[in-house]
Motif scaffolding. Structure first.
Motif, mmCIF file in Angstrom:
data_model
loop_
_atom_site.group_PDB
_atom_site.id
_atom_site.type_symbol
_atom_site.label_atom_id
_atom_site.label_comp_id
_atom_site.label_asym_id
_atom_site.label_seq_id
_atom_site.Cartn_x
_atom_site.Cartn_y
_atom_site.Cartn_z
ATOM 1 N N GLY A 125 0.804 -1.218 0.000
ATOM 2 C CA GLY A 125 0.000 0.000 0.000
ATOM 3 C C GLY A 125 0.830 1.258 0.000
ATOM 4 N N CYS A 126 0.204 2.364 -0.360
ATOM 5 C CA CYS A 126 0.859 3.668 -0.362
ATOM 6 C C CYS A 126 0.349 4.574 0.759
ATOM 7 N N ASP A 127 -0.667 4.135 1.458
ATOM 8 C CA ASP A 127 -1.232 4.918 2.556
ATOM 9 C C ASP A 127 -1.405 3.977 3.740
ATOM 10 N N VAL A 128 -0.636 4.207 4.790
ATOM 11 C CA VAL A 128 -0.646 3.303 5.933
ATOM 12 C C VAL A 128 -2.017 3.261 6.600
ATOM 13 N N ARG A 129 -2.803 4.299 6.407
ATOM 14 C CA ARG A 129 -4.136 4.300 7.014
ATOM 15 C C ARG A 129 -5.054 3.274 6.371
ATOM 16 N N GLN A 130 -4.663 2.755 5.220
ATOM 17 C CA GLN A 130 -5.451 1.744 4.518
ATOM 18 C C GLN A 130 -4.845 0.343 4.679
ATOM 19 N N ARG A 131 -4.141 0.137 5.782
ATOM 20 C CA ARG A 131 -3.457 -1.144 5.965
ATOM 21 C C ARG A 131 -4.422 -2.307 6.178
ATOM 22 N N ASP A 132 -5.672 -2.026 6.560
ATOM 23 C CA ASP A 132 -6.660 -3.094 6.772
ATOM 24 C C ASP A 132 -7.429 -3.436 5.500
ATOM 25 N N ASN A 133 -7.071 -2.793 4.413
ATOM 26 C CA ASN A 133 -7.741 -3.019 3.134
ATOM 27 C C ASN A 133 -6.987 -4.097 2.350
ATOM 28 N N ASP A 134 -7.693 -5.168 1.997
ATOM 29 C CA ASP A 134 -7.053 -6.267 1.255
ATOM 30 C C ASP A 134 -6.393 -5.803 -0.032
ATOM 31 N N GLU A 135 -6.924 -4.759 -0.648
ATOM 32 C CA GLU A 135 -6.405 -4.300 -1.935
ATOM 33 C C GLU A 135 -5.010 -3.711 -1.821
ATOM 34 N N ASN A 136 -4.563 -3.417 -0.613
ATOM 35 C CA ASN A 136 -3.222 -2.880 -0.403
ATOM 36 C C ASN A 136 -2.206 -3.953 -0.035
ATOM 37 N N TRP A 137 -2.608 -5.209 -0.187
ATOM 38 C CA TRP A 137 -1.733 -6.338 0.087
ATOM 39 C C TRP A 137 -1.720 -7.282 -1.108
ATOM 40 N N ILE A 138 -0.652 -8.042 -1.227
ATOM 41 C CA ILE A 138 -0.606 -9.129 -2.207
ATOM 42 C C ILE A 138 -0.899 -10.412 -1.445
ATOM 43 N N LEU A 139 -2.085 -10.973 -1.677
ATOM 44 C CA LEU A 139 -2.610 -12.049 -0.854
ATOM 45 C C LEU A 139 -2.940 -13.285 -1.672
ATOM 46 N N GLU A 140 -2.985 -14.426 -0.980
ATOM 47 C CA GLU A 140 -3.615 -15.619 -1.533
ATOM 48 C C GLU A 140 -5.124 -15.479 -1.316
ATOM 49 N N ASP A 141 -5.893 -16.205 -2.092
ATOM 50 C CA ASP A 141 -7.350 -16.082 -1.988
ATOM 51 C C ASP A 141 -7.860 -16.385 -0.587
ATOM 52 N N TYR A 142 -7.279 -17.389 0.069
ATOM 53 C CA TYR A 142 -7.765 -17.777 1.388
ATOM 54 C C TYR A 142 -7.424 -16.754 2.471
ATOM 55 N N GLN A 143 -6.557 -15.776 2.164
ATOM 56 C CA GLN A 143 -6.172 -14.772 3.145
ATOM 57 C C GLN A 143 -7.075 -13.540 3.123
ATOM 58 N N ARG A 144 -7.972 -13.481 2.205
ATOM 59 C CA ARG A 144 -8.847 -12.312 2.091
ATOM 60 C C ARG A 144 -9.967 -12.373 3.130
ATOM 61 N N ARG A 366 8.213 -24.869 -1.813
ATOM 62 C CA ARG A 366 9.348 -23.925 -1.804
ATOM 63 C C ARG A 366 9.701 -23.478 -3.212
ATOM 64 N N ILE A 367 9.695 -24.404 -4.124
ATOM 65 C CA ILE A 367 9.992 -24.048 -5.516
ATOM 66 C C ILE A 367 8.962 -23.062 -6.044
ATOM 67 N N GLN A 368 7.704 -23.305 -5.739
ATOM 68 C CA GLN A 368 6.631 -22.415 -6.189
ATOM 69 C C GLN A 368 6.773 -21.021 -5.582
ATOM 70 N N ARG A 369 7.259 -20.948 -4.357
ATOM 71 C CA ARG A 369 7.385 -19.663 -3.663
ATOM 72 C C ARG A 369 8.702 -18.961 -3.966
ATOM 73 N N ASN A 370 9.444 -19.448 -4.903
ATOM 74 C CA ASN A 370 10.729 -18.829 -5.260
ATOM 75 C C ASN A 370 10.756 -18.503 -6.752
#
Length: 447
Positions: A125-144, A366-370
């Motif tokens: 994210g570019c605005d720390v006040r939006q840290r609770d917004n999923d759109e400001n993170w790079i997530l897996e689907d299950y983490q949303r 591990r291979i997938q995450r690298n």
């Protein structure tokens, strides 16, 4: 009865047999074969000579092949200079790396407590006040749907623990796991901690601490006030570039926080953070506190800590606290029970059989995450545990495959100050085997 041949006749007979064996004259009628001649009782010496010549020739051919093609012919690079084989490689840091690494920062010599915060995603994210917004993170689907709040709680708790212990160093751990971002999980957590204007721990006596105290150093204090710009103190984050995914601020190298940028799973979070602590301070921690999901507690305590043989039931001498603690913080909501069940069925059961994560499903993950093909540096910067870093027992070996050799954090022998592992090396009489006295738990690394 036939007369016994005289000594001269017997000697002549033996000479004739030897000459026939060497000449190979088997074409005459009634002649004895070369094999029979050599294997007869009186010609055993000749057979031994032939066999020795054969072995010598084979050895010469193999040595010649090695000199021509080198160890690369077997698919493995030759060992470092001074080591006969990779099996004898311990405690080696190339001089070319040592020469460009500065001494540990002043004030880090008293650090002994590793506070590990494993990463789970990338803050972008570019605005720390939006840290609770999923759109400001790079997530897996299950983490949303709420996990990002928990990620920040992990960061916040790790910082709080370090603020309460001036001997603690926070290590955010997590590699470059997402193909859509070149930033590591650890770096993004560090930036979020700075940009969020948390009360960050600072190295006692550092220039940054002096700056935060209005030009006066306060050795007794190792954290900043959370009063922003009020009074004579400011926080690290209040003067940081908060509106950026990568927070910047003068003097960040004096914050008692750092990153471990190569771990690809929870086991590597623990092992690599121990190595990073050694890389950063020059020695190994005495205590470890992990801040993560509560449902992963058993995985860390019962599997990962055992895999690296870290003591989980001991206490640091002098009232220094337990050698291992786990602080669990889970997501809010009704899915937590499913998370605990899923942990036992999936990750825990996999690591239970493959404690080092080097086979099948865990290796594939591990291979997938690298995606950008990163290599960790700890064979060189934490050389005492090079063999542990490379340890991979047979698949499905579980507890039977735990690393069996000496480690820097082996329990000390009472009164000596030397670990059991160091004593074993000392007793072996090998010189130049240990790169510095830190493995022996005596003194500090010299620079």
């Amino acid at each position: 009865m036939l007369p016994r041949p005289s000594g001269s006749l017997l000697s002549a007979s033996r000479k004739t047999g030897i000459s026939l064996a060497l000449s190979g004259n088997s074409g005459q009628p009634g002649s004895i074969s070369l094999h029979d001649r050599l294997s007869s009782r009186s010609r055993v010496t000749n057979l031994g000579i032939v066999l020795l010549l054969g072995f010598a020739s084979l050895s010469a051919l193999l040595n010649l092949r090695y000199m021509i093609f080198g160890a690369h012919g077997s698919g493995q690079a030759p060992p470092p200079p001074g080591f006969a084989s990779w099996a004898t490689f311990h405690g080696y840091t190339p001089d070319s790396l040592k020469e460009v690494v500065p001494a540990p920062r002043n004030g880090t010599s008293n650090l002994n407590h590793l506070v590990l915060v494993p990463g789970h995603a990338v803050w972008a994210g570019c605005d720390v006040r939006q840290r609770d917004n999923d759109e400001n993170w790079i997530l897996e689907d299950y983490q949303r749907g709420g996990s990002v709040k928990t990620f920040f709680k992990h960061i916040e708790k790790g910082v709080q623990i370090a603020n309460s212990d001036p001997q603690a160093l926070v290590v955010f751990s997590g590699g470059q796991t997402r193909p859509s971002s070149l930033q590591t999980e650890a770096e993004s957590y560090f930036s979020l901690a700075v940009a969020a204007d948390l009360e960050l721990p600072v190295i006692a006596g550092s220039l940054l601490e002096s700056d935060l105290n209005g030009g006066k150093s306060s050795p007794a204090s190792s954290s900043t006030s959370n009063s922003g710009v009020q009074g004579s103190k400011t926080t690290v984050g209040s003067l940081a570039h908060a509106n950026a995914a990568v927070a910047t601020r003068h003097g960040l190298q004096d914050v008692r926080m750092t990153t471990e940028n190569f771990a690809l799973d929870s086991f590597e979070n623990l092992l690599f953070s121990i190595a990073r602590f050694r890389e950063y301070t020059g020695f190994y921690p005495e205590r470890i506190t992990v801040v993560g999901y509560g449902f992963k507690k058993d995985r860390f305590e019962q599997l990962h800590a055992k895999a690296v043989r870290w003591p989980t039931k001991a206490y640091v001498g002098g009232g220094g606290g337990p050698t291992f603690q786990y602080v669990g913080i889970d997501d809010e909501g009704d899915d937590i029970e499913l998370q605990y069940k899923g942990e036992k069925v999936k990750a825990f059961s996999l690591f239970d059989k493959d404690m080092y994560g080097c086979h099948n499903a865990l290796k594939a993950k591990r291979i997938q995450r690298n995606p950008t093909r990163r290599f960790h540096p700890y064979f060189s910067s934490a050389p005492e545990i090079a063999d542990l870093l490379n340890w991979c027992p047979a698949d499905m070996s579980g507890l039977q495959g735990i690393y069996p050799h000496n480690l820097p954090w082996d329990l000390r022998v009472t009164g000596s100050g030397w670990g059991r592992g160091a004593l074993a090396v000392k007793a072996s009489g090998k010189k130049g085997f240990l790169p510095d006295s830190r493995w022996l738990q005596i003194g500090r690394e010299g620079h």
